[in-house]
Design a protein around this motif. Structure first.
Motif, PDB file in Angstrom:
ATOM      1  N   ASP A 129       0.981  -1.177   0.075  1.00 61.44           N
ATOM      2  CA  ASP A 129       0.191   0.079  -0.045  1.00 61.44           C
ATOM      3  C   ASP A 129       0.916   1.308   0.024  1.00 61.44           C
ATOM      4  O   ASP A 129       1.682   1.308   0.598  1.00 61.44           O
ATOM      5  N   SER A 130       0.474   2.289  -0.815  1.00 57.22           N
ATOM      6  CA  SER A 130       1.214   3.377  -0.915  1.00 57.22           C
ATOM      7  C   SER A 130       0.173   4.763  -0.959  1.00 57.22           C
ATOM      8  O   SER A 130      -0.922   4.426  -1.013  1.00 57.22           O
ATOM      9  N   PRO A 131       0.645   5.815  -0.598  1.00 64.35           N
ATOM     10  CA  PRO A 131      -0.482   7.064  -0.775  1.00 64.35           C
ATOM     11  C   PRO A 131      -1.071   7.159  -2.230  1.00 64.35           C
ATOM     12  O   PRO A 131      -2.221   7.664  -2.195  1.00 64.35           O
ATOM     13  N   THR A 132      -0.531   6.349  -3.356  1.00 68.83           N
ATOM     14  CA  THR A 132      -0.990   6.306  -4.280  1.00 68.83           C
ATOM     15  C   THR A 132      -2.170   5.396  -4.716  1.00 68.83           C
ATOM     16  O   THR A 132      -2.710   5.053  -5.849  1.00 68.83           O
ATOM     17  N   GLN A 153      13.694  -2.427   3.160  1.00 66.32           N
ATOM     18  CA  GLN A 153      14.676  -1.454   2.931  1.00 66.32           C
ATOM     19  C   GLN A 153      14.482  -0.357   2.040  1.00 66.32           C
ATOM     20  O   GLN A 153      15.146   0.589   2.201  1.00 66.32           O
ATOM     21  N   LYS A 154      13.724  -0.834   0.918  1.00 62.07           N
ATOM     22  CA  LYS A 154      13.690   0.224  -0.199  1.00 62.07           C
ATOM     23  C   LYS A 154      12.740   1.429   0.387  1.00 62.07           C
ATOM     24  O   LYS A 154      13.062   2.827   0.065  1.00 62.07           O
ATOM     25  N   THR A 155      11.670   1.197   1.058  1.00 62.37           N
ATOM     26  CA  THR A 155      11.116   2.211   1.870  1.00 62.37           C
ATOM     27  C   THR A 155      12.097   2.930   2.694  1.00 62.37           C
ATOM     28  O   THR A 155      11.824   4.249   2.727  1.00 62.37           O
ATOM     29  N   GLU A 156      12.694   2.214   3.633  1.00 67.31           N
ATOM     30  CA  GLU A 156      13.727   3.081   4.474  1.00 67.31           C
ATOM     31  C   GLU A 156      14.614   4.014   3.687  1.00 67.31           C
ATOM     32  O   GLU A 156      15.124   4.986   4.267  1.00 67.31           O
ATOM     33  N   ALA A 157      15.226   3.608   2.802  1.00 67.33           N
ATOM     34  CA  ALA A 157      16.092   4.268   1.790  1.00 67.33           C
ATOM     35  C   ALA A 157      15.162   5.575   1.055  1.00 67.33           C
ATOM     36  O   ALA A 157      16.135   6.233   0.162  1.00 67.33           O
ATOM     37  N   GLY A 158      13.971   5.483   1.020  1.00 71.25           N
ATOM     38  CA  GLY A 158      13.340   6.560   0.421  1.00 71.25           C
ATOM     39  C   GLY A 158      13.106   6.233  -1.131  1.00 71.25           C
ATOM     40  O   GLY A 158      12.543   7.194  -1.764  1.00 71.25           O
ATOM     41  N   GLU A 159      13.382   5.009  -1.442  1.00 67.10           N
ATOM     42  CA  GLU A 159      13.153   4.631  -2.860  1.00 67.10           C
ATOM     43  C   GLU A 159      11.725   4.326  -3.115  1.00 67.10           C
ATOM     44  O   GLU A 159      11.296   4.539  -4.258  1.00 67.10           O
ATOM     45  N   THR A 160      10.822   3.870  -2.123  1.00 70.87           N
ATOM     46  CA  THR A 160       9.432   3.968  -2.286  1.00 70.87           C
ATOM     47  C   THR A 160       8.503   4.596  -1.229  1.00 70.87           C
ATOM     48  O   THR A 160       9.236   4.861  -0.346  1.00 70.87           O
ATOM     49  N   LYS A 161       7.511   4.692  -1.505  1.00 76.37           N
ATOM     50  CA  LYS A 161       6.562   5.308  -0.294  1.00 76.37           C
ATOM     51  C   LYS A 161       5.488   4.451   0.194  1.00 76.37           C
ATOM     52  O   LYS A 161       4.508   4.548   0.331  1.00 76.37           O
TER      53      LYS A 161
END
Length: 91
Positions: free
Chosen positions: A32-35, A58-66
């Protein structure tokens, strides 16, 4: 861990491909994401499912995904059951 009886059934009402038998990929992940929600990713084992979940965290923590939530489902007793929801901010 067996899914609880109060879990949600999430099979799409229009998707009849897995109504009775589903054995090849009994694990499903939805991000799930804001979009909105991502397409479902399906896996053959719990281990592979959680490898994917760790990568997404890991992607979320690195800011690659929301990603705001990771929902995991397991096919059991002829339907999809909610297995776990992980909130990335908890990690």
């Amino acid at each position: 861990m067996k899914p609880s009886s109060d879990s949600l059934h999430v099979s799409s009402p229009t998707d009849t491909s897995d109504v009775f038998v589903r054995t090849s990929k009994p694990w499903r992940v939805v991000l799930d994401s804001p979009t909105g929600s991502s397409p479902e990713a399906e896996f053959t084992s719990e281990t592979k499912t959680y490898e994917y979940v760790r990568t997404e965290l890991q992607k979320t923590e690195a800011g690659e995904t929301k990603t705001t939530a990771i929902r995991i489902y397991q096919w059991s007793d002829g339907r999809w059951w909610h297995f776990e929801t992980i909130q990335p901010e908890e990690f």
